[in-house]
Design an enzyme around this catalytic site. Structure first.
Site, mmCIF file in Angstrom:
data_model
loop_
_atom_site.group_PDB
_atom_site.id
_atom_site.type_symbol
_atom_site.label_atom_id
_atom_site.label_comp_id
_atom_site.label_asym_id
_atom_site.label_seq_id
_atom_site.Cartn_x
_atom_site.Cartn_y
_atom_site.Cartn_z
ATOM 1 N N ARG A 223 0.840 -1.212 0.000
ATOM 2 C CA ARG A 223 0.000 0.000 0.000
ATOM 3 C C ARG A 223 0.869 1.253 0.000
ATOM 4 O O ARG A 223 2.105 1.165 0.052
ATOM 5 C CB ARG A 223 -0.923 0.004 1.214
ATOM 6 C CG ARG A 223 -0.175 0.218 2.519
ATOM 7 C CD ARG A 223 -1.119 0.336 3.696
ATOM 8 N NE ARG A 223 -0.471 1.004 4.799
ATOM 9 C CZ ARG A 223 -0.894 0.971 6.052
ATOM 10 N NH1 ARG A 223 -1.974 0.279 6.339
ATOM 11 N NH2 ARG A 223 -0.267 1.625 6.994
ATOM 12 N N GLY A 224 0.218 2.386 -0.060
ATOM 13 C CA GLY A 224 0.896 3.679 0.113
ATOM 14 C C GLY A 224 2.002 3.911 -0.903
ATOM 15 O O GLY A 224 1.881 3.582 -2.090
ATOM 16 N N ILE A 225 3.087 4.467 -0.429
ATOM 17 C CA ILE A 225 4.204 4.816 -1.304
ATOM 18 C C ILE A 225 4.786 3.555 -1.950
ATOM 19 O O ILE A 225 5.108 3.548 -3.146
ATOM 20 C CB ILE A 225 5.287 5.579 -0.502
ATOM 21 C CG1 ILE A 225 4.737 6.945 -0.047
ATOM 22 C CG2 ILE A 225 6.552 5.758 -1.335
ATOM 23 C CD1 ILE A 225 5.637 7.709 0.914
ATOM 24 N N ASP A 267 7.842 -10.710 7.252
ATOM 25 C CA ASP A 267 8.164 -9.593 8.141
ATOM 26 C C ASP A 267 9.647 -9.283 7.953
ATOM 27 O O ASP A 267 10.493 -10.138 8.218
ATOM 28 C CB ASP A 267 7.854 -9.975 9.595
ATOM 29 C CG ASP A 267 8.050 -8.800 10.545
ATOM 30 O OD1 ASP A 267 8.899 -7.926 10.245
ATOM 31 O OD2 ASP A 267 7.360 -8.758 11.577
ATOM 32 N N GLY A 293 8.190 1.020 6.481
ATOM 33 C CA GLY A 293 8.534 1.910 7.585
ATOM 34 C C GLY A 293 7.336 2.087 8.495
ATOM 35 O O GLY A 293 6.186 1.939 8.064
ATOM 36 N N LEU A 300 10.135 12.010 23.908
ATOM 37 C CA LEU A 300 11.099 11.076 24.508
ATOM 38 C C LEU A 300 10.767 10.764 25.962
ATOM 39 O O LEU A 300 10.866 9.615 26.403
ATOM 40 C CB LEU A 300 12.527 11.648 24.396
ATOM 41 C CG LEU A 300 13.640 10.752 24.934
ATOM 42 C CD1 LEU A 300 13.708 9.415 24.183
ATOM 43 C CD2 LEU A 300 14.995 11.457 24.860
ATOM 44 N N ASN A 350 11.828 16.047 14.238
ATOM 45 C CA ASN A 350 10.408 16.336 14.409
ATOM 46 C C ASN A 350 10.015 16.038 15.847
ATOM 47 O O ASN A 350 10.349 14.956 16.351
ATOM 48 C CB ASN A 350 9.604 15.465 13.438
ATOM 49 C CG ASN A 350 8.240 16.050 13.149
ATOM 50 O OD1 ASN A 350 7.967 17.210 13.483
ATOM 51 N ND2 ASN A 350 7.382 15.253 12.550
ATOM 52 N N TYR A 356 11.780 7.797 15.257
ATOM 53 C CA TYR A 356 11.653 7.827 13.785
ATOM 54 C C TYR A 356 12.773 8.671 13.167
ATOM 55 O O TYR A 356 13.425 8.260 12.191
ATOM 56 C CB TYR A 356 10.280 8.404 13.439
ATOM 57 C CG TYR A 356 9.921 8.383 11.973
ATOM 58 C CD1 TYR A 356 9.526 7.205 11.354
ATOM 59 C CD2 TYR A 356 9.949 9.562 11.222
ATOM 60 C CE1 TYR A 356 9.166 7.198 10.000
ATOM 61 C CE2 TYR A 356 9.592 9.557 9.879
ATOM 62 C CZ TYR A 356 9.198 8.377 9.271
ATOM 63 O OH TYR A 356 8.857 8.384 7.947
#
Ligand code: NAD
Length: 451
Positions: A223-225, A267, A293, A300, A350, A356
């Site tokens: 899916r997705g990208i 996996d 990903g 944190l 971020n 991440y």
């Protein structure tokens, strides 16, 4: 998920209102789905004395190519290539200004400006200053040009080796790539028998089905990208292997069947994932796309190890392990390509994404370190794409206000589409892209984050 603001600013009242209020004015980008070429001619300009021999390569792009004032100068170029490889000092930079100042306003919507520069000369700080200046110039122009146009800089020494890169940047396939500096060296995979040309000769293509006869594996391809990457590589002729977790097997099969490829439920964090891929591909692999990903966001102070570990495991450790295993086993053929997926979060950071951001910055470290050794030892290039805000299920789930900010905080004032990352991956995977190695290319519309 639809970008309603983009649709609104496409209407007459929307245009008026956004202009009056000083709001972002995104324009719909021209992508390859609307046609393979840019709409218009290519203007070839030079600053400083160049010995690049660029004209034949530009002629092969198929765009009507001219110089100011000649028959192909329509006054509204879709693309401008400024060869600034010969710029060695501040006077040379004045020639850059003089060349682009009169034409920049006339560049067509969704147009392209590509500057060509030289590697920085460690023995000549005047040349290095002038060539580094081109980066600041490129990034600044990218931020001001508007109307969906992009501005990028390619550092090169050989025009033929950069043909696949120039074709990409001078096409609708690079719609969401702007403000980038791409270094093109010597072909890292030349003479491997699977490249597209013999040494010294221009890369022969083929340009229509460049991956015909090649096998490409996309992790997280259900899916997705990842799905868009699988589709785009299949369009380019590859036999695709769609790898995804067993829980996504039905989706992986659906994608693989549609593309005439194979599904591989696995996996990627399994300790023996590399061995199982090698076993599933006895004839070897030409293109490996590390796309799988995950995110597990928390600041944190609130992030237990259970949220840290899986992100590092999927996004980085498994990428390192499978890369090592497939290179060591010889599954990745000479002339092969590895494309890993970083993120602007790995460049700018971020809040809430220490896990991440660390994993994606780690991917960049892997690419930079391994690229020269993989080329020398295996004839394989290693590059990364670093997506910014891409319209996927993941970004659709972001709360509205933050989502709107993410979408607009880039030079093109809109989110990218999965196909934008896929087209960039396809360029890096191209058999003629052997001279592009160790690069991290942001597909972010020149995001203001970490710019
Ligand atoms: P997505 O969640 O839609 O798709 C990810 C796919 O990876 C899923 O099919 C998932 O099942 C698969 N996957 C997850 N863990 C796996 C594992 N252990 N083994 C095999 N497959 C696994 O995500 P996306 O938005 O399409 O993102 C794709 C990549 O691009 C990711 O690496 C992501 O970090 C990166 N990225 C995305 C954005 C964005 O804006 N969407 C921005 C920057 C980077």
């Amino acid at each position: 998920m639809a970008d309603r603001y983009l649709s609104f600013t496409g209407t007459a009242p929307g245009r008026l209102l956004s202009r009056r209020l000083g709001l972002p004015r995104p324009v719909p980008l021209k992508r390859r789905s609307a046609g393979p070429d840019l709409d218009g001619g290519l203007l070839h300009l030079t600053a400083g004395r160049s010995g690049l021999g660029l004209a034949p390569v530009l002629a092969r792009t198929g765009l009507p190519t001219g110089e100011p004032g000649d028959a192909n100068d329509t006054g509204r170029p879709a693309a401008v290539v400024l060869d600034a490889t010969g710029v060695r000092d501040v006077e040379g930079l004045a020639e850059v200004h003089a060349a682009l100042h009169p034409v920049v306003r006339s560049v067509a919507a969704s147009g392209r400006i590509v500057l060509l520069g030289s590697p920085l000369d460690a023995a000549d700080h005047h040349q290095a200053a002038a060539q580094q200046a081109l980066e600041g110039f490129t990034r600044s122009l990218g931020k001001e040009i508007g109307r969906g146009a992009t501005v990028n800089l390619v550092r090169l020494t050989d025009a033929d080796a950069a043909e696949s890169t120039l074709r990409f940047l001078l096409s609708p396939r690079s719609a969401y790539v702007s403000g980038q500096v791409i270094e093109v060296g010597a072909d890292a995979t030349a003479g491997t028998g699977t490249g597209t040309g013999t040494e010294g000769a221009p890369p022969a293509g083929p340009w229509d089905l460049p991956l015909a006869g090649r096998t490409a594996l996309v992790t997280g391809g259900a899916r997705g990208i990842g799905e868009a990457v699988a589709e785009t590589l299949a369009r380019d002729g590859a036999e695709v292997v769609v790898l995804d977790v067993p829980g996504a097997e039905a989706d992986a099969r659906r994608v693989a069947e549609r593309l005439g490829g194979l599904a591989l439920p696995l996996d990627i964090t399994a300790a023996d994932a590399g061995a199982r891929i090698a076993e599933a591909l006895p004839d070897g692999l030409d293109v490996l796309v590390h796309n799988a990903g995950i995110t597990r966001d928390r600041r944190l102070a609130n992030m237990p190890a259970e949220r840290w570990a899986p992100v590092l495991e999927v996004n980085l450790a498994s990428v390192l392990r499978t890369t090592d295993a497939l290179l060591a086993a010889g599954t990745l053929k000479r002339g092969g390509r590895i494309v890993a997926t970083a993120s602007i979060a790995g460049i700018a950071g971020n809040a809430g994404q220490t896990n991440y951001g660390a994993s994606k910055a780690g991917v960049i470290g892997l690419v930079r370190s391994l690229a020269p050794r993989a080329a020398a030892g295996h004839g394989v290039t290693v590059n990364a794409v670093a997506p910014g805000f891409i319209e996927t299920k993941m970004t659709a789930a972001i709360p509205l206000v933050i989502r709107e900010a993410g979408r607009r905080m880039n030079s093109l004032a809109q989110g990218g589409l999965p196909v934008d990352v896929a087209e960039t991956t396809a360029w890096l995977a191209h058999p003629a892209s052997g001279a592009v190695n160790g690069q991290v290319v942001r597909v972010c519309g020149q995001s203001l984050l970490g710019a």
